[in-house]
Design a protein around this motif. Structure first.
Motif, mmCIF file in Angstrom:
data_model
loop_
_atom_site.group_PDB
_atom_site.id
_atom_site.type_symbol
_atom_site.label_atom_id
_atom_site.label_comp_id
_atom_site.label_asym_id
_atom_site.label_seq_id
_atom_site.Cartn_x
_atom_site.Cartn_y
_atom_site.Cartn_z
ATOM 1 N N PHE A 78 0.828 -1.227 0.000
ATOM 2 C CA PHE A 78 0.000 0.000 0.000
ATOM 3 C C PHE A 78 0.852 1.263 0.000
ATOM 4 C CE2 PHE A 78 0.947 -1.973 3.975
ATOM 5 C CZ PHE A 78 1.690 -0.969 4.572
ATOM 6 N N SER B 195 10.769 4.532 12.508
ATOM 7 C CA SER B 195 9.636 3.706 12.114
ATOM 8 C C SER B 195 10.163 2.567 11.247
ATOM 9 C CB SER B 195 8.644 4.563 11.326
ATOM 10 O OG SER B 195 7.543 3.781 10.909
ATOM 11 N N SER C 219 5.480 -0.737 11.915
ATOM 12 C CA SER C 219 4.400 -0.781 10.929
ATOM 13 C C SER C 219 3.800 -2.176 10.924
ATOM 14 C CB SER C 219 4.962 -0.433 9.553
ATOM 15 O OG SER C 219 5.399 0.902 9.561
ATOM 16 N N HIS D 150 0.201 -3.226 10.733
ATOM 17 C CA HIS D 150 -0.775 -3.222 9.624
ATOM 18 C C HIS D 150 -1.633 -4.467 9.451
ATOM 19 C CE1 HIS D 150 1.095 0.500 8.610
ATOM 20 N NE2 HIS D 150 2.138 -0.003 8.011
HETATM 21 N N1 SAH Z 1 9.833 1.886 6.234
HETATM 22 C C1 SAH Z 1 9.372 2.463 7.443
HETATM 23 C C2 SAH Z 1 9.098 3.953 7.419
HETATM 24 C C3 SAH Z 1 8.421 4.547 6.214
HETATM 25 S S1 SAH Z 1 6.689 4.690 6.057
HETATM 26 C C4 SAH Z 1 8.135 1.725 7.914
HETATM 27 O O1 SAH Z 1 7.664 0.870 7.219
HETATM 28 O O2 SAH Z 1 7.684 1.975 9.024
HETATM 29 C C5 SAH Z 1 5.970 5.465 7.436
HETATM 30 C C6 SAH Z 1 4.581 4.914 7.732
HETATM 31 O O3 SAH Z 1 3.628 5.203 6.685
HETATM 32 C C7 SAH Z 1 4.583 3.399 7.861
HETATM 33 O O4 SAH Z 1 3.804 2.996 8.939
HETATM 34 C C8 SAH Z 1 3.969 2.986 6.566
HETATM 35 O O5 SAH Z 1 3.479 1.676 6.617
HETATM 36 C C9 SAH Z 1 2.887 4.027 6.393
HETATM 37 N N2 SAH Z 1 2.343 4.073 5.043
HETATM 38 C C10 SAH Z 1 2.924 3.648 3.904
HETATM 39 N N3 SAH Z 1 2.099 3.841 2.851
HETATM 40 C C11 SAH Z 1 0.977 4.403 3.334
HETATM 41 C C12 SAH Z 1 -0.222 4.890 2.723
HETATM 42 N N4 SAH Z 1 -0.399 4.836 1.409
HETATM 43 N N5 SAH Z 1 -1.172 5.424 3.524
HETATM 44 C C13 SAH Z 1 -0.965 5.528 4.854
HETATM 45 N N6 SAH Z 1 0.154 5.115 5.472
HETATM 46 C C14 SAH Z 1 1.120 4.555 4.730
#
Ligand code: SAH
Length: 376
Positions: free
Chosen positions: A135, A209, A231, A233
């Motif tokens: 996503f 993160s 993360s 999810h």
């Molecule tokens: N790689 C790291 C940090 C980058 S993303 C990680 O995975 O945590 C930071 C946050 O945004 C993460 O929790 C990620 O899963 C979330 N994220 C990524 N794509 C997203 C989207 N399209 N909408 C909302 N949150 C998203």
């Protein structure tokens, strides 16, 4: 401890063309070593760090408590270089986003999010990302390379100069890339964020993160003790395998075990679990109950993130009713949960929308090059 010779990556960030050493992002002991190499006393390192990180000065000529002779020498042999800015956008809600050039056609983004009592800068750690979360816009871009410490901290230096006199009070590694897959360059940056002679932020105000790189989580606990956001999810392995493919290497049990170990080292003793709300995918009462059983009576809080769409994303954000029901289920079980308000979505600056520019992506297989590329 002796600092040892300067490494190739440190030299590589120095702008070899001019033969000048980029001092931005150098660990303090390396800066001392560099200054000793040009016949200067170690305390000069502290002076330069204060000018650069606290007074937001990047021109040696303006560092008026250094002798004129030293200032001239530094202009010859060193530089303080942040990645050049390609563009800046401002959201109606005050969020600002910068696109920074990191060379060879790659560009990364950083985002500043103002709030009444704090200002958070969200920074990138890689050009692209290899983790391929289903996503995430950055994942779609593929992976090109790790950013150097100078390129990562350069985002903070640049933003703090642009924002002056406003302060950056919090830093989150939630931009492009997986910070723990670039452990070697991220940790020196974190140390400078915490260092009293540099940014002097408290550990609670710096958040890493991660999608769940277990060995690095355990190592980070020993080294930094900064806030950790994971993360998650999905509350079960089959679903998480699909949404966050690193789960196939480090499944939920193993990840949570590492989290609880990490929490023991934290002053706040709490891990934040991020949970993106995807309509009909992970947002049902069944998933909420599964999440409760994973996190109940643990040092955990949950941050529900409404999914932010990007071109070609085939998910939809959960309905407000589904988000509310999920939140209620967690709350009823005594789990602290918040719902993240999207910020800067009109300029594609919200979570998961950062795409930067990733050319020549070398898609790497997880668990192979990705993990091996930057071994502990
Ligand atoms: N790689 C790291 C940090 C980058 S993303 C990680 O995975 O945590 C930071 C946050 O945004 C993460 O929790 C990620 O899963 C979330 N994220 C990524 N794509 C997203 C989207 N399209 N909408 C909302 N949150 C998203």
């Amino acid at each position: 401890m002796s600092a040892g010779p300067l490494t190739t990556p440190e030299r590589a960030t120095a702008g070899a063309a001019a033969g000048r050493m980029n001092l931005l992002g150098l660990p303090p002991e390396r800066l001392v070593q560099f200054l000793e190499g040009i016949g200067e006393k170690p305390y000069r390192a502290r002076q330069i760090m204060r000018w650069l990180y606290q007074r937001r000065v990047i021109d040696f000529a303006d560092m008026t408590d250094l002798s004129l002779k030293l200032r001239e020498r530094l202009v010859d042999v060193a530089e303080l270089r942040t990645p050049p800015v390609l563009s800046e956008e401002r959201s109606a809600d005050g969020t600002r986003k910068w696109l920074l050039d990191v060379g060879a056609g790659q560009a990364v983004e950083s985002v500043f999010i103002p709030e009444p009592n704090r200002g958070t800068l969200c920074i990138s750690s890689q050009a692209g990302c290899a983790l391929d979360c289903a996503f995430c816009a950055t994942g779609r871009q593929g992976f090109n390379r790790n950013l150097s410490s100078a390129e990562i901290l350069g985002q903070v230096v640049h933003a703090s100069r642009e924002l002056a006199p406003a302060e950056i009070t919090n830093i989150v590694f939630m931009g492009m890339g997986e910070p723990l897959a670039n452990y070697r360059n991220v940790v020196p940056v974190v140390k400078l964020l915490l260092d009293d002679h540099a940014y002097g932020l408290s550990r609670r105000r710096v958040t890493i993160s991660t999608a769940g790189l277990v060995p690095q989580i355990l190592k980070l606990a020993d080294e930094c003790n900064v806030a950790l956001a994971v993360s998650l999810h999905a509350p079960n392995d089959p679903l998480r395998d699909e949404l966050v493919p690193i789960n196939r290497i480090h499944p939920i049990d193993e990840l949570l075990e590492a989290c609880w170990r990490y929490a023991e080292c934290l002053a706040s003793r709490q891990i934040t679990f991020e949970y993106v709300m995807l309509d009909g995918v992970n947002d049902g009462v069944r998933e909420a109950r599964q999440l409760v059983s994973l996190l109940k009576n643990r040092p955990a809080k949950v941050n529900l993130i409404p999914f932010n769409a990007f071109p070609e994303s085939h998910f939809r954000c959960s309905t407000p009713e589904a988000v509310d029901r999920f939140w209620q289920t967690l709350r009823a079980a005594g789990i602290v949960a918040t719902i993240r308000r999207p910020r800067g979505d009109d300029i594609a600056a919200a979570c998961g929308q950062l795409a930067g520019r990733v050319h020549d992506r070398r898609r790497v297989k997880m668990g192979d090059k990705l993990i091996g590329a930057n071994r502990l």
